[in-house]
Enzyme design. Structure first.
Site, PDB file in Angstrom:
ATOM      1  N   ASP A  43      -8.104  -4.670  -6.336  1.00 24.42           N
ATOM      2  CA  ASP A  43      -7.570  -3.792  -5.286  1.00 24.42           C
ATOM      3  C   ASP A  43      -7.697  -2.336  -5.729  1.00 24.42           C
ATOM      4  O   ASP A  43      -7.228  -1.943  -6.799  1.00 24.42           O
ATOM      5  CB  ASP A  43      -6.112  -4.161  -5.027  1.00 24.42           C
ATOM      6  CG  ASP A  43      -5.499  -3.393  -3.862  1.00 24.42           C
ATOM      7  OD1 ASP A  43      -6.157  -2.474  -3.342  1.00 24.42           O
ATOM      8  OD2 ASP A  43      -4.359  -3.713  -3.494  1.00 24.42           O
ATOM      9  N   HIS A  52      -7.772  -5.202  -1.000  1.00 22.76           N
ATOM     10  CA  HIS A  52      -6.489  -4.598  -0.619  1.00 22.76           C
ATOM     11  C   HIS A  52      -5.832  -5.328   0.548  1.00 22.76           C
ATOM     12  O   HIS A  52      -4.670  -5.060   0.874  1.00 22.76           O
ATOM     13  CB  HIS A  52      -6.705  -3.127  -0.253  1.00 22.76           C
ATOM     14  CG  HIS A  52      -5.440  -2.348  -0.084  1.00 22.76           C
ATOM     15  ND1 HIS A  52      -4.469  -2.265  -1.061  1.00 22.76           N
ATOM     16  CD2 HIS A  52      -4.970  -1.612   0.966  1.00 22.76           C
ATOM     17  CE1 HIS A  52      -3.472  -1.514  -0.637  1.00 22.76           C
ATOM     18  NE2 HIS A  52      -3.742  -1.114   0.590  1.00 22.76           N
ATOM     19  N   SER A  91       0.836  -1.200   0.000  1.00 18.49           N
ATOM     20  CA  SER A  91       0.000   0.000   0.000  1.00 18.49           C
ATOM     21  C   SER A  91       0.878   1.260   0.000  1.00 18.49           C
ATOM     22  O   SER A  91       1.779   1.393  -0.825  1.00 18.49           O
ATOM     23  CB  SER A  91      -0.939  -0.053   1.209  1.00 18.49           C
ATOM     24  OG  SER A  91      -1.927   0.945   1.150  1.00 18.49           O
TER      25      SER A  91
END
Length: 554
Positions: A439, A532, A375
């Site tokens: 995602d 995610h 991320s």
């Protein structure tokens, strides 16, 4: 010692607050800052409809280095719409920020309370018998929300890479050079597990590296973000062994689920242009400690070559005689020293990691290093070598083995991508960007023909069947495309079914707990959020099979 720390802390503060008006003449820089706080909803609507024609409205939300930044195509109708949505989302997240913080606090406490007491039944039993175990934050038994989503901590059972590294350094170096060229799965497994581990506190990180991975824990840093005025950037370093190491790994923490500032950064569209490199996401630069949008000139000092920085230093009144880099080198924390530093000494992630890495590379002559993150952590991971290149750290860059990122947002424009590809593609690819299915985060910030944020590097894309394909860009690159809307929701239902059956199809190692299944249920409404989770990235690396034919996002 205390006096030395105080003195160096004051010196760093002086550098951070230096008089930018004293920079040499001709020192120019370009930037655009989106400021959601500078107007209300009516101003925002005016900005969306008429844009730059309504200068008072436009300039409320857009702060730039010059009027030409706003006049050379950056504020087309499509661009204004993207900024409009970005501002709305950031305002909503900002409004919910305190609630998110308290929710995260309660969720973390509740999950650890259940875990330490053996579940609901154990919780009631211990409470009834006066043996209730209360979680203590920042201890090696207090696990993060991410850690509870995916409780796996051991490296993959078939991972022979590290064992070979410890037992046969020469053989390991030959193998690692060959494997890195194709994106070695053992390296990827180490990187995704390290990226997931970065969400934990320093004690959990240390314990896992030493007791489970049988490696050498080097250090854990809480880097200072001068814009947010807090230590909000976490990163740790490990070596495969304490002496004659062959591998050094740097892992940056990513977007925390209940951290409003992290999510606001992901949705930010502000940029700073580094001459000859390109435009870079401003929020990510701030996270590394390389500037503060409150005074955009601070980026100029940090983001230039050594020669130019020395020239700038000579033009700044009362500039400290000890350089910022030297301060970080002197006070880079050691694993045997307390992790807490005086408030006056605000060490930033980039400089702390860079100086420790220099020491490690000198100590371990045969070692190479890897940078990784999930991320937001993935964005910081690729920007770290970018700034090393800018700062002409050629010796360090020769020792870079690779950069592996997971669910990483876009970090800059096409020019930046071309610059990095020239340095990370030869003699073999060193940058691998792993993306799982739908995602949301890799589709941020928004990218279209008029927008500047672009992905670069090798993209290893995995669909929901964990089939791998090398692509230039993941399908549905902006997530919000109408043609992908129905498949996204169908896929979310499939992922929920898959989560409930993984134990039976792939074994107990892949069983998802109730908390992960709950996230899948949330994913029925917001598919990009549940996708995610690091769970799917760990599964993709361990179960992924290469597919040569074109595949859809399903």
């Amino acid at each position: 010692m205390a006096n030395t720390v105080d003195r160096e802390g004051r010196r760093e503060t002086e550098i951070r607050d230096y008089d930018t008006s004293a920079l040499p003449s001709g020192s120019s820089f370009s930037y655009m800052i989106v400021r959601p706080e500078n107007g209300g909803i009516l101003d925002l609507i005016k900005f969306l409809i008429v844009g730059e024609k309504a200068k008072p409205s436009g300039t409320r939300f857009i702060d730039s280095s010059s009027s030409t930044v706003l006049d050379d195509g950056d504020l087309t109708p499509d661009h204004r719409w993207v900024i409009f949505v970005s501002i709305i989302v950031r305002k909503i997240i900002g409004f919910l920020g305190k609630s998110m913080e308290w929710t995260g606090f309660c969720v973390d406490f509740f999950l650890n309370l259940l875990s330490l007491n053996g579940g609901i039944a154990g919780l009631f039993y211990n409470a009834f018998n006066g043996k209730l175990i209360i979680p203590e934050r920042y201890t090696e038994t207090f696990i993060s929300t991410i850690g509870h989503l995916d409780s796996r901590i051991d490296l993959y059972k078939d991972n022979q890479l590290i064992a070979q590294a410890i037992g046969d350094s020469d053989g390991f170096r030959k193998k690692i050079m060959i494997k890195a060229e194709t994106g070695d799965r053992a390296l990827m497994d180490l990187c995704i597990m390290a990226s997931k581990l970065a969400y934990e506190n320093a004690q959990v990180v240390r314990s896992t590296i030493i007791n489970h991975w049988k490696m050498h824990f080097v250090d854990f840093y809480n880097g200072w973000n001068d814009f947010e005025k807090e230590r909000s950037t976490q990163v740790f370093i490990l070596c495969d062994k304490p002496k004659d190491a062959t591998l050094i790994l740097i892992s940056f923490r990513g977007t925390e689920p209940f951290d409003a500032d992290d999510w606001i950064t992901d949705f930010d569209y502000s940029w700073y242009e580094i001459p000859k490199l390109g435009k870079v996401h401003m929020g990510f630069l701030e996270a590394l400690g390389l500037g503060n949008r409150a005074d955009a000139a601070t980026f100029q000092y940090h983001l230039q070559t050594k020669k130019k920085r020395n020239l700038a230093s000579s033009h700044i009144n009362n500039f400290p005689t000890t350089s910022l880099e030297e301060q970080h080198r002197e006070h880079s924390s050691d694993s045997n020293k307390p992790a807490c530093l005086p408030e006056e000494l605000k060490i930033t992630a980039y400089y702390a990691v860079r100086e420790k890495l220099k020491i490690l590379l000198q100590e371990h002559k045969n070692a190479k290093f890897i940078v990784t993150g999930h991320s937001l952590g993935g964005a910081l991971a690729i920007l770290f070598p970018t700034i090393l290149l800018l700062h002409e750290e050629e010796e360090m860059m020769h020792r870079l083995l690779g950069v592996y990122t997971f669910g990483q947002p876009r970090v800059g424009n096409r020019q930046l991508g071309r610059f990095m590809e020239r340095h990370l593609s030869h003699p073999f690819p060193k940058y691998f960007r792993i993306v799982y299915c739908n995602d949301l985060v890799p589709r941020l910030p928004y990218d279209n023909r008029t927008f500047l944020f672009k992905h670069f590097g090798v993209c290893l894309y995995y669909n929901s069947l964990y089939m791998e394909q090398r692509v230039d860009e993941e399908p549905n690159r902006n997530y919000f495309g109408i043609r992908y809307l129905l498949p996204e929701y169908i896929n979310a239902y499939w992922e929920l079914i898959r989560a409930l059956t993984m134990r039976y199809t792939h074994g107990s190692e892949y069983e998802e707990g109730w908390f992960s299944v709950l996230l899948r249920v949330v994913g029925l409404a917001f598919p990009g959020i549940s996708a995610h989770s690091p769970t799917d990235y760990v599964n993709s690396v361990r179960l992924g099979k290469e597919q040569t034919v074109q595949m859809s996002s399903f």
